[in-house]
Design an enzyme around this catalytic site. Structure first.
Site, PDB file in Angstrom:
ATOM      1  N   SER A 275      12.896 -44.886 -22.279  1.00 25.80           N
ATOM      2  CA  SER A 275      14.197 -45.477 -22.575  1.00 25.80           C
ATOM      3  C   SER A 275      15.304 -44.715 -21.852  1.00 25.80           C
ATOM      4  CB  SER A 275      14.400 -45.519 -24.093  1.00 25.80           C
ATOM      5  OG  SER A 275      15.479 -46.353 -24.445  1.00 25.80           O
TER       6      SER A 275
ATOM      7  N   ASP B 189      11.480 -56.731 -25.348  1.00 32.81           N
ATOM      8  CA  ASP B 189      12.371 -55.577 -25.277  1.00 32.81           C
ATOM      9  C   ASP B 189      13.604 -55.969 -24.475  1.00 32.81           C
ATOM     10  OD1 ASP B 189      13.661 -53.157 -24.792  1.00 32.81           O
ATOM     11  OD2 ASP B 189      11.919 -52.154 -23.951  1.00 32.81           O
TER      12      ASP B 189
ATOM     13  N   HIS C 224      10.393 -52.575 -27.831  1.00 28.92           N
ATOM     14  CA  HIS C 224      10.927 -51.306 -27.337  1.00 28.92           C
ATOM     15  C   HIS C 224      10.480 -50.143 -28.224  1.00 28.92           C
ATOM     16  CE1 HIS C 224      13.810 -48.916 -25.007  1.00 28.92           C
ATOM     17  NE2 HIS C 224      14.078 -48.271 -26.128  1.00 28.92           N
TER      18      HIS C 224
END
Length: 308
Positions: free
Chosen positions: A151, A246, A276
């Site tokens: 991320s 996501d 995610h």
């Protein structure tokens, strides 16, 4: 395809008690996330060493039986630039070190809102430079360095690679990016589809970006949105792994496409039916175990190759 059955059940549990993101501060979320951390699996048999990586706290993970210098992944954790740290990702880093048969240096970069952009970016480069200069003293093979993260950490890894290319090294063998954020300036199809109820909600993302990038103009800076970097040629090969459901999926795919167009070897894979953050859920979500196995295999191959 829709979420698979296990992922759907996990999200239902997470969404049972929704958070009003407008009512909490980043520091409150940081404390909440710290309370949900899980320890590493003792069966991974990992030895730890805390170090000062050029003024940035970091932790080295090595397999207990490791002997001699090991290739190393410099890892940057996710958490929206406002939360998480070494302890939140200890379980993941330990598993990656075991499966990839390499050392991992996990970086505890500064968080917003106390430290705004580009503090995290500068910490990432400082840690990379420390690794190149001093890693050998800690049993690390500084000729075989990879960068990676999940991320926000994936974004930091890309920027560290770009700055290393532009600012004198050290040389990097590979980039391992789990659902990286690469463009903070626009809205993609995946953001429109999965911005609510899929773990990475738009209100949470807005809170993170307001904290880390209080000047909206900074969101177009290539160090915040690496997809906007004018020249991506000459970067190390990359493995980019995304989740179908996501909001960041399309940013990861677009970055893979731009790297390829710039002549950089890329392996891109989108995992269907997951959301995610799923990689950290190994042991509970089979897709996460598969992803870690894929990532470990890519790292091993990258470390085994002789640079051109």
């Amino acid at each position: 395809m829709p979420l698979n059955a296990i992922a759907r059940a996990m999200l239902a549990h997470m969404n049972a008690n929704p958070i009003d993101w407008a009512s909490i501060a980043p520091q409150q979320f940081r404390a909440m996330s710290a309370g949900m951390e899980q320890p590493a699996d003792p069966s991974d048999a990992i030895v730890q060493e805390d170090v000062d990586a050029g003024g940035v706290p970091a932790r080295i993970y090595r397999r207990a039986e490791a002997a001699g210098p090991e290739p190393v992944l410099l890892f940057f954790h996710g958490g929206g630039y406002i939360a998480c740290g070494i302890s939140s990702h200890e379980r993941l880093c330990s598993r990656l070190a075991r499966r990839a048969e390499c050392a991992i240096v996990s970086v505890d970069y500064r968080l917003a809102p106390e430290h705004v952009f580009p503090a995290a970016v500068d910490d990432a480069l400082a840690a990379l430079r420390w690794l190149g200069e001093h890693g050998g003293k800690h049993g690390l093979d500084t000729d075989r360095i990879a960068v990676g993260g999940d991320s926000a950490g994936g974004s930091l890894a890309t920027v560290a690679a770009i700055r290393s290319r532009d600012e004198g090294g050290p040389a990097i063998r590979h980039q391992l990016l789990f659902y990286p954020g690469t463009d903070l300036t626009g809205e993609t199809e995946s953001e429109r589809l999965y911005s609510d109820g899929y773990f990475l909600d738009s209100d949470f993302s807005a809170m993170c970006l307001d904290a880390y990038l209080p000047n909206p103009a900074d969101r177009a800076h290539p160090w915040a949105s690496p997809l906007l970097t004018p020249d991506l040629s000459g970067l190390p090969p990359a493995t980019i792994l995304t989740a179908e459901c996501d909001p960041l999926r399309d940013e990861g795919r677009a970055y893979a496409d731009r790297l390829r167009a710039s002549g950089v070897p890329v392996r891109y894979k989108d995992y269907p039916g997951v959301f995610h953050g799923f990689v950290s859920m190994f042991g509970m979500l089979p897709d996460a175990d598969e992803t870690i196995a894929d990532a470990a295999r890519e790292l091993q191959q990258a470390f085994a190759e002789i640079p051109a």
